[in-house]
Write a protein that holds these residues in place. Structure first.
Motif, PDB file in Angstrom:
ATOM      1  N   MET A  16      20.677 -27.847  41.335  1.00  0.00           N
ATOM      2  CA  MET A  16      20.747 -28.005  39.889  1.00  0.00           C
ATOM      3  C   MET A  16      19.754 -27.079  39.193  1.00  0.00           C
ATOM      4  SD  MET A  16      20.129 -31.404  37.547  1.00  0.00           S
ATOM      5  CE  MET A  16      18.426 -31.535  38.112  1.00  0.00           C
ATOM      6  N   VAL A  17      18.546 -27.030  39.733  1.00  0.00           N
ATOM      7  CA  VAL A  17      17.527 -26.156  39.139  1.00  0.00           C
ATOM      8  C   VAL A  17      17.944 -24.693  39.249  1.00  0.00           C
ATOM      9  CG1 VAL A  17      15.137 -25.394  39.325  1.00  0.00           C
ATOM     10  CG2 VAL A  17      15.697 -27.825  39.594  1.00  0.00           C
ATOM     11  N   ALA A  18      18.477 -24.314  40.388  1.00  0.00           N
ATOM     12  CA  ALA A  18      18.866 -22.919  40.596  1.00  0.00           C
ATOM     13  C   ALA A  18      20.012 -22.522  39.672  1.00  0.00           C
ATOM     14  CB  ALA A  18      19.265 -22.710  42.058  1.00  0.00           C
ATOM     15  N   LEU A  19      21.018 -23.412  39.529  1.00  0.00           N
ATOM     16  CA  LEU A  19      22.154 -23.098  38.669  1.00  0.00           C
ATOM     17  C   LEU A  19      21.721 -23.022  37.205  1.00  0.00           C
ATOM     18  CD1 LEU A  19      25.161 -22.581  38.348  1.00  0.00           C
ATOM     19  CD2 LEU A  19      25.520 -25.057  38.247  1.00  0.00           C
ATOM     20  N   SER A  20      20.875 -23.950  36.777  1.00  0.00           N
ATOM     21  CA  SER A  20      20.381 -23.932  35.396  1.00  0.00           C
ATOM     22  C   SER A  20      19.600 -22.646  35.125  1.00  0.00           C
ATOM     23  CB  SER A  20      19.499 -25.148  35.140  1.00  0.00           C
ATOM     24  OG  SER A  20      20.212 -26.352  35.340  1.00  0.00           O
ATOM     25  N   ALA A  21      18.746 -22.263  36.055  1.00  0.00           N
ATOM     26  CA  ALA A  21      17.960 -21.042  35.881  1.00  0.00           C
ATOM     27  C   ALA A  21      18.861 -19.819  35.828  1.00  0.00           C
ATOM     28  CB  ALA A  21      16.951 -20.914  37.022  1.00  0.00           C
ATOM     29  N   LEU A  22      19.907 -19.800  36.664  1.00  0.00           N
ATOM     30  CA  LEU A  22      20.818 -18.659  36.685  1.00  0.00           C
ATOM     31  C   LEU A  22      21.563 -18.530  35.358  1.00  0.00           C
ATOM     32  CD1 LEU A  22      22.090 -16.364  38.289  1.00  0.00           C
ATOM     33  CD2 LEU A  22      23.770 -18.001  39.186  1.00  0.00           C
ATOM     34  N   LEU A  23      22.019 -19.660  34.827  1.00  0.00           N
ATOM     35  CA  LEU A  23      22.731 -19.625  33.545  1.00  0.00           C
ATOM     36  C   LEU A  23      21.811 -19.149  32.423  1.00  0.00           C
ATOM     37  CD1 LEU A  23      24.820 -22.923  33.791  1.00  0.00           C
ATOM     38  CD2 LEU A  23      25.691 -20.579  33.868  1.00  0.00           C
ATOM     39  N   LEU A  24      20.569 -19.600  32.439  1.00  0.00           N
ATOM     40  CA  LEU A  24      19.625 -19.147  31.425  1.00  0.00           C
ATOM     41  C   LEU A  24      19.332 -17.654  31.555  1.00  0.00           C
ATOM     42  CD1 LEU A  24      17.077 -22.109  31.312  1.00  0.00           C
ATOM     43  CD2 LEU A  24      18.675 -21.425  29.520  1.00  0.00           C
ATOM     44  N   LEU A  25      19.217 -17.192  32.785  1.00  0.00           N
ATOM     45  CA  LEU A  25      18.946 -15.774  33.008  1.00  0.00           C
ATOM     46  C   LEU A  25      20.107 -14.903  32.528  1.00  0.00           C
ATOM     47  CD1 LEU A  25      17.243 -15.825  36.536  1.00  0.00           C
ATOM     48  CD2 LEU A  25      16.174 -15.268  34.335  1.00  0.00           C
ATOM     49  N   VAL A  26      21.311 -15.449  32.566  1.00  0.00           N
ATOM     50  CA  VAL A  26      22.472 -14.715  32.074  1.00  0.00           C
ATOM     51  C   VAL A  26      22.567 -14.808  30.555  1.00  0.00           C
ATOM     52  CG1 VAL A  26      24.989 -14.654  32.053  1.00  0.00           C
ATOM     53  CG2 VAL A  26      23.772 -14.935  34.211  1.00  0.00           C
ATOM     54  N   PHE A  27      22.315 -16.011  30.010  1.00  0.00           N
ATOM     55  CA  PHE A  27      22.556 -16.247  28.585  1.00  0.00           C
ATOM     56  C   PHE A  27      21.469 -15.636  27.700  1.00  0.00           C
ATOM     57  CE2 PHE A  27      21.733 -18.855  24.806  1.00  0.00           C
ATOM     58  CZ  PHE A  27      22.930 -18.661  24.136  1.00  0.00           C
ATOM     59  N   ILE A  28      20.205 -15.787  28.074  1.00  0.00           N
ATOM     60  CA  ILE A  28      19.119 -15.363  27.191  1.00  0.00           C
ATOM     61  C   ILE A  28      19.163 -13.865  26.882  1.00  0.00           C
ATOM     62  CG2 ILE A  28      16.616 -15.107  27.026  1.00  0.00           C
ATOM     63  CD1 ILE A  28      16.337 -17.828  28.354  1.00  0.00           C
ATOM     64  N   PRO A  29      19.340 -12.970  27.864  1.00  0.00           N
ATOM     65  CA  PRO A  29      19.428 -11.540  27.509  1.00  0.00           C
ATOM     66  C   PRO A  29      20.618 -11.236  26.598  1.00  0.00           C
ATOM     67  CG  PRO A  29      18.992 -11.806  29.851  1.00  0.00           C
ATOM     68  CD  PRO A  29      19.324 -13.162  29.323  1.00  0.00           C
ATOM     69  N   PHE A  30      21.751 -11.885  26.868  1.00  0.00           N
ATOM     70  CA  PHE A  30      22.925 -11.672  26.007  1.00  0.00           C
ATOM     71  C   PHE A  30      22.630 -12.113  24.580  1.00  0.00           C
ATOM     72  CE2 PHE A  30      26.728 -13.504  24.036  1.00  0.00           C
ATOM     73  CZ  PHE A  30      27.534 -12.383  23.971  1.00  0.00           C
ATOM     74  N   ALA A  31      22.045 -13.311  24.410  1.00  0.00           N
ATOM     75  CA  ALA A  31      21.756 -13.832  23.074  1.00  0.00           C
ATOM     76  C   ALA A  31      20.761 -12.943  22.341  1.00  0.00           C
ATOM     77  CB  ALA A  31      21.233 -15.264  23.183  1.00  0.00           C
ATOM     78  N   LEU A  32      19.726 -12.484  23.039  1.00  0.00           N
ATOM     79  CA  LEU A  32      18.736 -11.618  22.412  1.00  0.00           C
ATOM     80  C   LEU A  32      19.353 -10.280  21.993  1.00  0.00           C
ATOM     81  CD1 LEU A  32      15.601 -12.228  24.667  1.00  0.00           C
ATOM     82  CD2 LEU A  32      15.945 -12.977  22.305  1.00  0.00           C
ATOM     83  N   HIS A  33      20.205  -9.741  22.851  1.00  0.00           N
ATOM     84  CA  HIS A  33      20.872  -8.474  22.525  1.00  0.00           C
ATOM     85  C   HIS A  33      21.791  -8.657  21.325  1.00  0.00           C
ATOM     86  CE1 HIS A  33      23.023  -4.645  24.181  1.00  0.00           C
ATOM     87  NE2 HIS A  33      22.309  -4.418  23.107  1.00  0.00           N
ATOM     88  N   LEU A  34      22.521  -9.772  21.297  1.00  0.00           N
ATOM     89  CA  LEU A  34      23.428 -10.040  20.187  1.00  0.00           C
ATOM     90  C   LEU A  34      22.659 -10.218  18.883  1.00  0.00           C
ATOM     91  CD1 LEU A  34      26.417 -10.534  19.474  1.00  0.00           C
ATOM     92  CD2 LEU A  34      26.017 -12.957  19.886  1.00  0.00           C
ATOM     93  N   TYR A  35      21.473 -10.808  18.958  1.00  0.00           N
ATOM     94  CA  TYR A  35      20.668 -11.051  17.761  1.00  0.00           C
ATOM     95  C   TYR A  35      19.990  -9.781  17.258  1.00  0.00           C
ATOM     96  CZ  TYR A  35      17.177 -13.145  14.674  1.00  0.00           C
ATOM     97  OH  TYR A  35      16.390 -13.456  13.596  1.00  0.00           O
ATOM     98  N   THR A  36      19.522  -8.958  18.159  1.00  0.00           N
ATOM     99  CA  THR A  36      18.743  -7.787  17.767  1.00  0.00           C
ATOM    100  C   THR A  36      19.571  -6.517  17.616  1.00  0.00           C
ATOM    101  OG1 THR A  36      18.224  -7.317  20.098  1.00  0.00           O
ATOM    102  CG2 THR A  36      16.667  -8.698  18.871  1.00  0.00           C
ATOM    103  N   ASP A  37      20.690  -6.418  18.319  1.00  0.00           N
ATOM    104  CA  ASP A  37      21.478  -5.185  18.298  1.00  0.00           C
ATOM    105  C   ASP A  37      22.960  -5.504  18.479  1.00  0.00           C
ATOM    106  OD1 ASP A  37      22.116  -2.524  18.216  1.00  0.00           O
ATOM    107  OD2 ASP A  37      21.584  -2.121  20.302  1.00  0.00           O
ATOM    108  N   PRO A  38      23.557  -6.230  17.536  1.00  0.00           N
ATOM    109  CA  PRO A  38      24.948  -6.661  17.710  1.00  0.00           C
ATOM    110  C   PRO A  38      25.953  -5.533  17.912  1.00  0.00           C
ATOM    111  CG  PRO A  38      24.150  -7.138  15.490  1.00  0.00           C
ATOM    112  CD  PRO A  38      22.963  -6.763  16.314  1.00  0.00           C
ATOM    113  N   PRO A  39      25.791  -4.354  17.267  1.00  0.00           N
ATOM    114  CA  PRO A  39      26.806  -3.307  17.474  1.00  0.00           C
ATOM    115  C   PRO A  39      26.935  -2.835  18.913  1.00  0.00           C
ATOM    116  CG  PRO A  39      25.497  -2.835  15.528  1.00  0.00           C
ATOM    117  CD  PRO A  39      24.816  -3.949  16.242  1.00  0.00           C
ATOM    118  N   HIS A  40      25.888  -3.028  19.722  1.00  0.00           N
ATOM    119  CA  HIS A  40      25.930  -2.525  21.088  1.00  0.00           C
ATOM    120  C   HIS A  40      26.002  -3.644  22.125  1.00  0.00           C
ATOM    121  CE1 HIS A  40      24.067   0.808  18.744  1.00  0.00           C
ATOM    122  NE2 HIS A  40      24.935   1.513  19.448  1.00  0.00           N
TER     123      HIS A  40
END
Length: 289
Positions: free
Chosen positions: A137-161
């Motif tokens: 459970m810990v590993a899956l949660s960490a993996l999902l966060l590692l995937v989601f957080i960079p995407f969310a930050l990129h979408l927030y800071t540089d949506p065109p790319h």
């Protein structure tokens, strides 16, 4: 409790529906325009095409792992008993209606189904993890966060790319519905236009209304339906010149090359992401009669 909730919902819907009826507007015309009962033969859509687009959207947001885990969770929940299966079926019903009858599936249409399905997917994954080691459970949660957080930050800071499905990128980044270039144009108008000038918006009315949210009080656009030629010619009967803010000519806005009886001067241009330098989406013109 259900009667009270139903009454509150009904009361909340009465004012906007009454407003539309009093104005004589069609309540469901736009919505029914997205519906097809003839399938691919009449609309270019159909269940197979719509399903392919749905899968493309789920895998195209830079988060395929999230979609896979959510689908796995929904499947787990569906086989855990009759009540769970009914719950999943009820959540899938709006999605099935869209896939069967939509002329074209857009990402925004899916909000009627995806939030509930993602919630159920999380519940299904949670019940599955209860029977597994906590470390998983810990590993899956960490993996999902590692995937989601960079995407969310990129979408927030540089949506065109940010990596997006083609349809979502068109709606929210590169097409007229995105709002890109319109805000820049409204902020720049005081550099080119006198406060008392008439500025006609040659664009869809909803684009004009959105643009006016950014307008200074002395630089509000005059909204009309695209391309706005009638409004332009009428205005030039009373003025020696008019400003024209054009969006996506000649597909939406007016093609100024057709104004052969007027003096036309381009004052500024505003590009959207992916625009070619020589073909910006939004342009500002001075039209003299």
């Amino acid at each position: 409790a259900l009667i009270i909730i139903g009454a509150v919902v009904l009361i909340a819907f009465i004012p906007p529906v009454a407003y539309l009826l009093l104005r004589g507007q069609d309540l469901f015309g736009i919505a029914l325009g997205w519906v097809s009962v003839g399938g691919a033969a009449t609309s270019g859509g159909g269940f197979g095409v719509n399903l392919a687009h749905f899968i493309e959207y789920q895998l195209g947001f830079g988060l395929p792992l999230t979609a896979v885990v959510a689908a796995f969770g929904v499947g787990i929940l569906a086989v855990r008993g009759r009540d769970h299966a009914l719950l999943v079926g009820a959540a899938l019903l709006p999605l099935l209606v869209i896939l069967l009858f939509a002329r074209e599936v857009q990402t925004r249409h899916l909000v009627v189904a995806l939030p509930v399905l993602l919630t159920l997917g999380g519940a299904g994954v949670g019940t599955w993890l209860q029977m597994r080691p906590r470390a998983l459970m810990v590993a899956l949660s960490a993996l999902l966060l590692l995937v989601f957080i960079p995407f969310a930050l990129h979408l927030y800071t540089d949506p065109p790319h940010t990596r997006l499905p083609a349809a979502a990128r068109a709606q929210y980044i590169t097409d007229h519905s995105s709002g890109y270039a319109l805000r820049a144009a409204l902020h720049d108008l005081p550099n080119h236009v006198a406060p008392d000038a008439l500025i006609i918006a040659s664009m869809f009315p909803d684009s004009c209304h959105r643009a006016n949210f950014y307008a200074h009080v002395d630089y509000t656009l005059t909204c009309t339906d695209a391309p706005g030629l009638d409004a332009l010619t009428t205005a030039l009967q009373a003025r020696d010149h008019v400003l024209l803010l054009i969006d996506s000519a000649p597909v939406i806005g007016l093609d100024v090359t057709t104004l052969t009886n007027y003096t036309v001067t381009q004052l500024a241009s505003y590009a959207r992401p992916d625009d070619a330098p020589e073909n910006p989406s939004v342009t500002l013109w001075r039209i003299e009669g």
